[in-house]
Design a protein around this motif. Structure first.
Motif, PDB file in Angstrom:
ATOM      1  N   PRO A 109       9.921  15.945 -10.711  1.00  0.00           N
ATOM      2  CA  PRO A 109       9.388  16.359  -9.408  1.00  0.00           C
ATOM      3  C   PRO A 109       9.956  15.474  -8.291  1.00  0.00           C
ATOM      4  CG  PRO A 109       7.773  15.024 -10.536  1.00  0.00           C
ATOM      5  CD  PRO A 109       8.923  15.217 -11.502  1.00  0.00           C
ATOM      6  N   PRO A 110       9.704  15.839  -7.031  1.00  0.00           N
ATOM      7  CA  PRO A 110      10.171  14.990  -5.928  1.00  0.00           C
ATOM      8  C   PRO A 110       9.685  13.551  -6.108  1.00  0.00           C
ATOM      9  CG  PRO A 110       9.383  17.075  -5.067  1.00  0.00           C
ATOM     10  CD  PRO A 110       9.018  17.042  -6.531  1.00  0.00           C
ATOM     11  N   THR A 111      10.629  12.633  -5.984  1.00  0.00           N
ATOM     12  CA  THR A 111      10.356  11.219  -6.227  1.00  0.00           C
ATOM     13  C   THR A 111      11.001  10.390  -5.122  1.00  0.00           C
ATOM     14  OG1 THR A 111      10.414  11.667  -8.605  1.00  0.00           O
ATOM     15  CG2 THR A 111      10.611   9.370  -7.932  1.00  0.00           C
ATOM     16  N   GLU A 112      10.259   9.409  -4.620  1.00  0.00           N
ATOM     17  CA  GLU A 112      10.792   8.483  -3.614  1.00  0.00           C
ATOM     18  C   GLU A 112      11.848   7.592  -4.254  1.00  0.00           C
ATOM     19  OE1 GLU A 112      10.142   7.856  -0.333  1.00  0.00           O
ATOM     20  OE2 GLU A 112       8.638   9.428  -0.088  1.00  0.00           O
ATOM     21  N   ARG A 113      12.979   7.475  -3.583  1.00  0.00           N
ATOM     22  CA  ARG A 113      14.081   6.625  -4.030  1.00  0.00           C
ATOM     23  C   ARG A 113      14.524   5.761  -2.847  1.00  0.00           C
ATOM     24  NH1 ARG A 113      13.973   7.787  -9.410  1.00  0.00           N
ATOM     25  NH2 ARG A 113      14.106   9.996  -9.768  1.00  0.00           N
ATOM     26  N   PRO A 114      15.318   4.732  -3.089  1.00  0.00           N
ATOM     27  CA  PRO A 114      15.807   3.914  -1.968  1.00  0.00           C
ATOM     28  C   PRO A 114      16.630   4.709  -0.952  1.00  0.00           C
ATOM     29  CG  PRO A 114      16.186   2.791  -4.050  1.00  0.00           C
ATOM     30  CD  PRO A 114      15.693   4.172  -4.386  1.00  0.00           C
ATOM     31  N   TYR A 115      17.271   5.799  -1.394  1.00  0.00           N
ATOM     32  CA  TYR A 115      18.129   6.608  -0.525  1.00  0.00           C
ATOM     33  C   TYR A 115      17.427   7.833   0.053  1.00  0.00           C
ATOM     34  CZ  TYR A 115      18.481   8.819  -5.114  1.00  0.00           C
ATOM     35  OH  TYR A 115      18.192   9.371  -6.325  1.00  0.00           O
ATOM     36  N   GLY A 116      16.177   8.096  -0.359  1.00  0.00           N
ATOM     37  CA  GLY A 116      15.437   9.258   0.132  1.00  0.00           C
ATOM     38  C   GLY A 116      14.511   9.798  -0.933  1.00  0.00           C
ATOM     39  N   ILE A 117      14.245  11.087  -0.866  1.00  0.00           N
ATOM     40  CA  ILE A 117      13.397  11.759  -1.848  1.00  0.00           C
ATOM     41  C   ILE A 117      14.289  12.739  -2.587  1.00  0.00           C
ATOM     42  CG2 ILE A 117      11.369  13.229  -2.201  1.00  0.00           C
ATOM     43  CD1 ILE A 117      10.469  12.364   0.643  1.00  0.00           C
ATOM     44  N   ASP A 118      14.217  12.743  -3.925  1.00  0.00           N
ATOM     45  CA  ASP A 118      14.978  13.740  -4.656  1.00  0.00           C
ATOM     46  C   ASP A 118      14.225  14.209  -5.879  1.00  0.00           C
ATOM     47  OD1 ASP A 118      15.469  11.929  -6.733  1.00  0.00           O
ATOM     48  OD2 ASP A 118      17.628  12.150  -6.656  1.00  0.00           O
ATOM     49  N   CYS A 119      14.726  15.275  -6.479  1.00  0.00           N
ATOM     50  CA  CYS A 119      14.142  15.797  -7.711  1.00  0.00           C
ATOM     51  C   CYS A 119      15.242  16.436  -8.540  1.00  0.00           C
ATOM     52  CB  CYS A 119      13.017  16.773  -7.414  1.00  0.00           C
ATOM     53  SG  CYS A 119      13.493  18.227  -6.524  1.00  0.00           S
ATOM     54  N   GLY A 120      14.910  16.779  -9.781  1.00  0.00           N
ATOM     55  CA  GLY A 120      15.923  17.294 -10.687  1.00  0.00           C
ATOM     56  C   GLY A 120      15.496  18.558 -11.404  1.00  0.00           C
ATOM     57  N   LEU A 121      16.482  19.370 -11.751  1.00  0.00           N
ATOM     58  CA  LEU A 121      16.277  20.587 -12.529  1.00  0.00           C
ATOM     59  C   LEU A 121      17.543  20.867 -13.311  1.00  0.00           C
ATOM     60  CD1 LEU A 121      17.306  23.629 -10.670  1.00  0.00           C
ATOM     61  CD2 LEU A 121      16.408  21.854  -9.179  1.00  0.00           C
ATOM     62  N   ARG A 122      17.499  21.868 -14.160  1.00  0.00           N
ATOM     63  CA  ARG A 122      18.679  22.312 -14.899  1.00  0.00           C
ATOM     64  C   ARG A 122      18.823  23.814 -14.710  1.00  0.00           C
ATOM     65  NH1 ARG A 122      20.700  18.380 -18.431  1.00  0.00           N
ATOM     66  NH2 ARG A 122      19.204  16.789 -18.967  1.00  0.00           N
ATOM     67  N   ASP A 123      20.065  24.272 -14.705  1.00  0.00           N
ATOM     68  CA  ASP A 123      20.280  25.714 -14.650  1.00  0.00           C
ATOM     69  C   ASP A 123      20.074  26.287 -16.051  1.00  0.00           C
ATOM     70  OD1 ASP A 123      22.672  25.434 -16.128  1.00  0.00           O
ATOM     71  OD2 ASP A 123      23.968  26.003 -14.477  1.00  0.00           O
ATOM     72  N   PRO A 124      20.142  27.598 -16.234  1.00  0.00           N
ATOM     73  CA  PRO A 124      19.899  28.174 -17.559  1.00  0.00           C
ATOM     74  C   PRO A 124      20.890  27.738 -18.634  1.00  0.00           C
ATOM     75  CG  PRO A 124      19.759  29.874 -15.865  1.00  0.00           C
ATOM     76  CD  PRO A 124      20.277  28.626 -15.201  1.00  0.00           C
ATOM     77  N   PHE A 125      21.974  27.056 -18.246  1.00  0.00           N
ATOM     78  CA  PHE A 125      23.010  26.662 -19.185  1.00  0.00           C
ATOM     79  C   PHE A 125      23.034  25.158 -19.440  1.00  0.00           C
ATOM     80  CE2 PHE A 125      24.110  30.055 -16.272  1.00  0.00           C
ATOM     81  CZ  PHE A 125      24.046  31.133 -17.144  1.00  0.00           C
ATOM     82  N   GLY A 126      22.110  24.427 -18.834  1.00  0.00           N
ATOM     83  CA  GLY A 126      22.024  22.993 -19.057  1.00  0.00           C
ATOM     84  C   GLY A 126      22.667  22.136 -17.989  1.00  0.00           C
ATOM     85  N   ASN A 127      23.324  22.754 -16.996  1.00  0.00           N
ATOM     86  CA  ASN A 127      23.914  21.959 -15.921  1.00  0.00           C
ATOM     87  C   ASN A 127      22.815  21.282 -15.118  1.00  0.00           C
ATOM     88  OD1 ASN A 127      26.838  22.597 -16.138  1.00  0.00           O
ATOM     89  ND2 ASN A 127      26.075  24.677 -15.855  1.00  0.00           N
ATOM     90  N   ARG A 128      23.040  20.024 -14.813  1.00  0.00           N
ATOM     91  CA  ARG A 128      22.042  19.230 -14.084  1.00  0.00           C
ATOM     92  C   ARG A 128      22.207  19.439 -12.581  1.00  0.00           C
ATOM     93  NH1 ARG A 128      24.080  15.769 -18.440  1.00  0.00           N
ATOM     94  NH2 ARG A 128      25.855  15.587 -17.070  1.00  0.00           N
ATOM     95  N   ILE A 129      21.073  19.646 -11.917  1.00  0.00           N
ATOM     96  CA  ILE A 129      21.066  19.863 -10.468  1.00  0.00           C
ATOM     97  C   ILE A 129      20.029  18.923  -9.856  1.00  0.00           C
ATOM     98  CG2 ILE A 129      20.603  21.532  -8.618  1.00  0.00           C
ATOM     99  CD1 ILE A 129      21.335  23.732 -10.670  1.00  0.00           C
ATOM    100  N   ARG A 130      20.403  18.304  -8.772  1.00  0.00           N
ATOM    101  CA  ARG A 130      19.475  17.482  -8.011  1.00  0.00           C
ATOM    102  C   ARG A 130      19.576  17.921  -6.560  1.00  0.00           C
ATOM    103  NH1 ARG A 130      17.296  13.930 -11.225  1.00  0.00           N
ATOM    104  NH2 ARG A 130      16.142  12.887  -9.607  1.00  0.00           N
ATOM    105  N   PHE A 131      18.484  17.788  -5.835  1.00  0.00           N
ATOM    106  CA  PHE A 131      18.577  17.929  -4.392  1.00  0.00           C
ATOM    107  C   PHE A 131      17.804  16.792  -3.770  1.00  0.00           C
ATOM    108  CE2 PHE A 131      15.379  21.050  -5.700  1.00  0.00           C
ATOM    109  CZ  PHE A 131      14.282  20.742  -4.902  1.00  0.00           C
TER     110      PHE A 131
END
Length: 136
Positions: A109-131
């Motif tokens: 889920p969205p998480t505070e980081r030193p560079y901002g807030i980000d979170c992670g997911l995977r596409d249906p094929f396993g590719n990693r995506i962050r925003f």
């Protein structure tokens, strides 16, 4: 010497399923969908940002033999060939809620980081995506 990166590539096992995910759920737009005979050149991009495109490529010829393509498909299925995509957003929490409502499954889920807030997911094929919502 160089002045831009125009295309990046990730492997997908089904380009129509990839379109449904990247366009239908993530809100990207089709930049190119060109049948070349030996392959389908399918790229997506952030709306209005055609200067950087993601090639959604199925493993196969002419770049690799069918035997190698089968091995790559097996590795993609196991998550071992997963690529990375990192996007930015103005509001990480809002984007997370919108994608969650569309059925996107998150790995973090969205998480505070030193560079901002980000979170992670995977596409249906396993590719990693962050925003990321960069710190201002």
């Amino acid at each position: 010497m160089f002045n831009a990166i125009t295309h990046s590539q990730i492997y997908v096992l089904d380009q129509d399923e990839a379109l449904d995910f990247y366009v239908g759920k993530l809100g990207l737009e089709v930049a190119a969908d060109i049948p070349l005979g030996f392959m389908r050149w399918l790229t997506v991009s952030v709306p209005g940002e055609q200067g950087r495109q993601i090639l959604l490529e199925e493993p196969g010829g002419p770049m690799m033999s069918e035997e190698t393509a089968g091995q790559v498909r097996d590795l993609v299925t196991k998550g071992a060939m997963a690529g990375w995509l990192i996007f930015t957003t103005a509001d990480c929490h809002k984007t997370y809620e919108e994608l969650l409502a569309k059925g996107v499954e998150f790995t973090e889920p969205p998480t505070e980081r030193p560079y901002g807030i980000d979170c992670g997911l995977r596409d249906p094929f396993g590719n990693r995506i962050r925003f990321t919502q960069p710190r201002v």
